[in-house]
Design a protein around this motif. Structure first.
Motif, mmCIF file in Angstrom:
data_model
loop_
_atom_site.group_PDB
_atom_site.id
_atom_site.type_symbol
_atom_site.label_atom_id
_atom_site.label_comp_id
_atom_site.label_asym_id
_atom_site.label_seq_id
_atom_site.Cartn_x
_atom_site.Cartn_y
_atom_site.Cartn_z
ATOM 1 N N ALA A 253 45.731 49.033 24.887
ATOM 2 C CA ALA A 253 45.883 49.761 26.148
ATOM 3 C C ALA A 253 45.519 48.838 27.299
ATOM 4 C CB ALA A 253 45.001 50.999 26.172
ATOM 5 N N LEU A 254 46.320 48.888 28.341
ATOM 6 C CA LEU A 254 46.024 48.210 29.598
ATOM 7 C C LEU A 254 45.802 49.304 30.619
ATOM 8 C CD1 LEU A 254 45.805 45.698 31.384
ATOM 9 C CD2 LEU A 254 48.295 45.809 31.687
ATOM 10 N N ARG A 255 44.656 49.308 31.234
ATOM 11 C CA ARG A 255 44.289 50.379 32.157
ATOM 12 C C ARG A 255 44.586 49.989 33.601
ATOM 13 N NH1 ARG A 255 42.267 53.710 28.812
ATOM 14 N NH2 ARG A 255 41.074 53.079 27.012
ATOM 15 N N GLN A 256 44.706 51.005 34.455
ATOM 16 C CA GLN A 256 44.892 50.759 35.888
ATOM 17 C C GLN A 256 43.647 50.078 36.427
ATOM 18 O OE1 GLN A 256 47.717 51.503 37.873
ATOM 19 N NE2 GLN A 256 46.588 50.168 39.256
ATOM 20 N N ASN A 257 43.858 49.051 37.256
ATOM 21 C CA ASN A 257 42.706 48.369 37.851
ATOM 22 C C ASN A 257 41.916 49.346 38.708
ATOM 23 O OD1 ASN A 257 45.044 48.173 39.734
ATOM 24 N ND2 ASN A 257 43.503 47.282 41.076
ATOM 25 N N SER A 258 40.649 49.021 38.895
ATOM 26 C CA SER A 258 39.800 49.904 39.687
ATOM 27 C C SER A 258 38.826 49.061 40.501
ATOM 28 C CB SER A 258 39.024 50.830 38.754
ATOM 29 O OG SER A 258 38.175 51.672 39.494
ATOM 30 N N PRO A 259 38.678 49.299 41.780
ATOM 31 C CA PRO A 259 39.438 50.277 42.551
ATOM 32 C C PRO A 259 40.849 49.782 42.844
ATOM 33 C CG PRO A 259 37.992 49.061 44.017
ATOM 34 C CD PRO A 259 37.701 48.583 42.613
ATOM 35 N N ASN A 260 41.696 50.695 43.227
ATOM 36 C CA ASN A 260 43.060 50.371 43.626
ATOM 37 C C ASN A 260 43.499 51.384 44.675
ATOM 38 O OD1 ASN A 260 45.493 48.894 43.479
ATOM 39 N ND2 ASN A 260 46.407 50.512 42.245
ATOM 40 N N PRO A 261 43.793 50.983 45.891
ATOM 41 C CA PRO A 261 43.784 49.647 46.455
ATOM 42 C C PRO A 261 42.370 49.037 46.453
ATOM 43 C CG PRO A 261 44.840 51.211 47.956
ATOM 44 C CD PRO A 261 44.223 51.996 46.851
ATOM 45 N N PHE A 262 42.338 47.702 46.572
ATOM 46 C CA PHE A 262 41.072 46.996 46.526
ATOM 47 C C PHE A 262 40.961 45.992 47.672
ATOM 48 C CE2 PHE A 262 44.018 44.326 44.261
ATOM 49 C CZ PHE A 262 43.615 43.024 44.513
ATOM 50 N N ASN A 263 39.723 45.605 47.968
ATOM 51 C CA ASN A 263 39.433 44.572 48.962
ATOM 52 C C ASN A 263 37.994 44.134 48.802
ATOM 53 O OD1 ASN A 263 39.328 42.839 51.131
ATOM 54 N ND2 ASN A 263 39.162 44.462 52.654
ATOM 55 N N PRO A 264 37.688 42.944 48.441
ATOM 56 C CA PRO A 264 38.617 41.900 47.993
ATOM 57 C C PRO A 264 38.715 41.784 46.483
ATOM 58 C CG PRO A 264 36.509 40.875 48.428
ATOM 59 C CD PRO A 264 36.343 42.370 48.677
#
Length: 138
Positions: free
Chosen positions: A55-66
């Motif tokens: 499984a590849l999960r959604q990055n977190s946070p997203n949107p992100f900075n930096p």
């Protein structure tokens, strides 16, 4: 919290059979269920959970900075490559390029030196390949 047997996906609603027929939820929502088993190690420690599928999960946070974190599961030890690309397909960064043990893993990505925009991350591990989109907002 939804319990019951024979969950059925309806149009714009989620239905559940609680033994006395099917009842509709009055609320619109999206639900995704992943069925499988997980093996716990000695003492049931969370760090010893072994996933049964890639499984590849959604990055977190997203949107992100930096910066953001990308998480993924490996059911078996694997040669892993996790890379980030811009939308033109240019390689931005290789986050992981090594042999890793089975389990849950994560890698951090720092976009400090990049322009705002959409980036794609791609995981290759044994026969599995997956990708996701992430948004850098400055």
């Amino acid at each position: 919290h939804i319990t019951g047997d024979d969950l059925v996906n309806g149009v714009d609603h989620f239905f559940a059979n609680f033994g006395a027929g099917i009842s509709a939820s009055p609320y619109d929502f999206f639900a995704r269920a992943i069925f499988g088993t997980m093996q716990l190690g000695v003492n049931g420690e969370e760090g010893s959970i072994t996933p049964t599928t890639y499984a590849l999960r959604q990055n977190s946070p997203n949107p992100f900075n930096p910066s953001t974190v990308i998480s993924y599961d490996l059911p078996t030890a694997s040669e892993v490559n996790l890379s980030v690309y811009d939308l033109s397909g240019r390689l931005i960064s290789t986050l992981v390029s090594s042999h890793q043990t089975a389990g849950r893993h994560q890698s951090s990505f720092d976009g400090s030196n990049l322009a705002s925009g959409v980036y794609v991350y791609r995981l290759s591990a044994n026969e599995f390949t997956g990708s996701g989109k992430m948004v850098l907002l400055k």
